[in-house]
Motif scaffolding. Structure first.
Motif, PDB file in Angstrom:
ATOM      1  N   GLN A  25      -2.077   6.449  -6.081  1.00 22.87           N
ATOM      2  CA  GLN A  25      -3.365   5.766  -5.935  1.00 22.87           C
ATOM      3  C   GLN A  25      -3.230   4.671  -4.875  1.00 22.87           C
ATOM      4  O   GLN A  25      -2.176   4.029  -4.779  1.00 22.87           O
ATOM      5  N   ALA A  26      -4.300   4.450  -4.134  1.00 23.88           N
ATOM      6  CA  ALA A  26      -4.303   3.350  -3.166  1.00 23.88           C
ATOM      7  C   ALA A  26      -4.371   2.024  -3.913  1.00 23.88           C
ATOM      8  O   ALA A  26      -5.049   1.912  -4.932  1.00 23.88           O
ATOM      9  N   GLU A  75      -8.601  -0.212  -0.602  1.00 21.57           N
ATOM     10  CA  GLU A  75      -9.286   0.794   0.212  1.00 21.57           C
ATOM     11  C   GLU A  75      -9.437   0.389   1.677  1.00 21.57           C
ATOM     12  O   GLU A  75      -9.844   1.204   2.491  1.00 21.57           O
ATOM     13  N   HIS A 114       1.448   7.999   2.637  1.00 21.41           N
ATOM     14  CA  HIS A 114       2.015   8.620   1.440  1.00 21.41           C
ATOM     15  C   HIS A 114       3.029   9.697   1.809  1.00 21.41           C
ATOM     16  O   HIS A 114       4.128   9.746   1.240  1.00 21.41           O
ATOM     17  N   LEU A 146       1.098   3.845  -3.189  1.00 22.02           N
ATOM     18  CA  LEU A 146       0.695   5.239  -3.033  1.00 22.02           C
ATOM     19  C   LEU A 146       1.779   6.183  -3.556  1.00 22.02           C
ATOM     20  O   LEU A 146       1.487   7.176  -4.217  1.00 22.02           O
ATOM     21  N   THR A 198      -3.585   6.479   8.289  1.00 20.85           N
ATOM     22  CA  THR A 198      -4.270   6.948   7.084  1.00 20.85           C
ATOM     23  C   THR A 198      -3.381   6.856   5.845  1.00 20.85           C
ATOM     24  O   THR A 198      -2.153   6.875   5.939  1.00 20.85           O
ATOM     25  N   LYS A 199      -4.028   6.798   4.724  1.00 26.29           N
ATOM     26  CA  LYS A 199      -3.305   6.776   3.453  1.00 26.29           C
ATOM     27  C   LYS A 199      -2.485   8.050   3.280  1.00 26.29           C
ATOM     28  O   LYS A 199      -1.382   8.014   2.732  1.00 26.29           O
ATOM     29  N   GLN A 231       0.839  -1.205   0.000  1.00 24.14           N
ATOM     30  CA  GLN A 231       0.000   0.000   0.000  1.00 24.14           C
ATOM     31  C   GLN A 231       0.876   1.259   0.000  1.00 24.14           C
ATOM     32  O   GLN A 231       0.646   2.177  -0.777  1.00 24.14           O
TER      33      GLN A 231
END
Length: 178
Positions: A23-24, A27, A118, A18, A113-114, A14
């Motif tokens: 992009q993930a 989800e 990132h 990212l 969190t993403k 993941q």
């Protein structure tokens, strides 16, 4: 493979997806558990198992970029143990920040969190010229000067045209000849 190792590899997939694509890769939520990042939905599929008995997905569903990320993460991280991978995540800020003031064994379902992922991993990527400049500057602070030949070797490693092991082996051989 142990379920813990699978969790950490999925986390790194993941993270690097990212960074590479913005992009993930998936989800699902990643949580900051005491053992490191955990995708709870994946954990529930393997709950109570030490080893992964069956993969819950189909690799044929991955697109070209997802497959490239998976292959890259497997090459870079696949040889490491679950414990090593867990230890790595424990020193990285996304897990530490999500854990906050939680004790080492205290349960937590705080999300990593993403955006946090990132932000942290994107800072780990630098172009080869910057990498060589940083390495030379850090060495100079320590009183070591990198000659042009050694900077060329570092540039080759940064460009992935020479492996770090091969570069070190060649430098040792060069030093032994002089």
């Amino acid at each position: 493979m142990t379920t813990m190792k699978l969790q950490k590899l999925v986390y790194y997939c993941q993270a690097w997806h990212l960074v590479r694509t913005k992009q993930a890769m998936f989800e699902d939520r990643i949580e900051a558990w005491p053992q490191g990042p955990v995708v709870k939905s994946l954990f529930l599929k393997h709950r109570g198992q030490l080893l992964v008995g069956a993969w819950p997905g189909d690799a044929r569903n991955l697109d070209v970029e997802e497959r490239a990320t998976l292959d890259w993460v497997h090459q870079k991280y696949g040889k490491l143990s679950a414990e090593s991978l867990s230890g790595m995540t424990h020193i990285e800020s996304p897990w530490k920040n999500a854990r906050g003031l939680s004790g080492p064994e205290e349960k937590s379902s705080e999300e990593i969190t993403k955006e946090q992922i990132h932000h942290y991993y994107a800072r780990q990527v630098v172009d080869p010229e910057q990498a060589v400049a940083y390495a030379a500057a850090n060495a100079a602070i320590e009183g070591v000067e990198f000659d042009d030949d050694w900077q060329a070797v570092l540039r080759s490693v940064a460009n992935s045209t020479v492996s770090p092991d091969d570069a070190i082996r060649a430098e040792i051989e060069r030093a032994l000849r002089t």
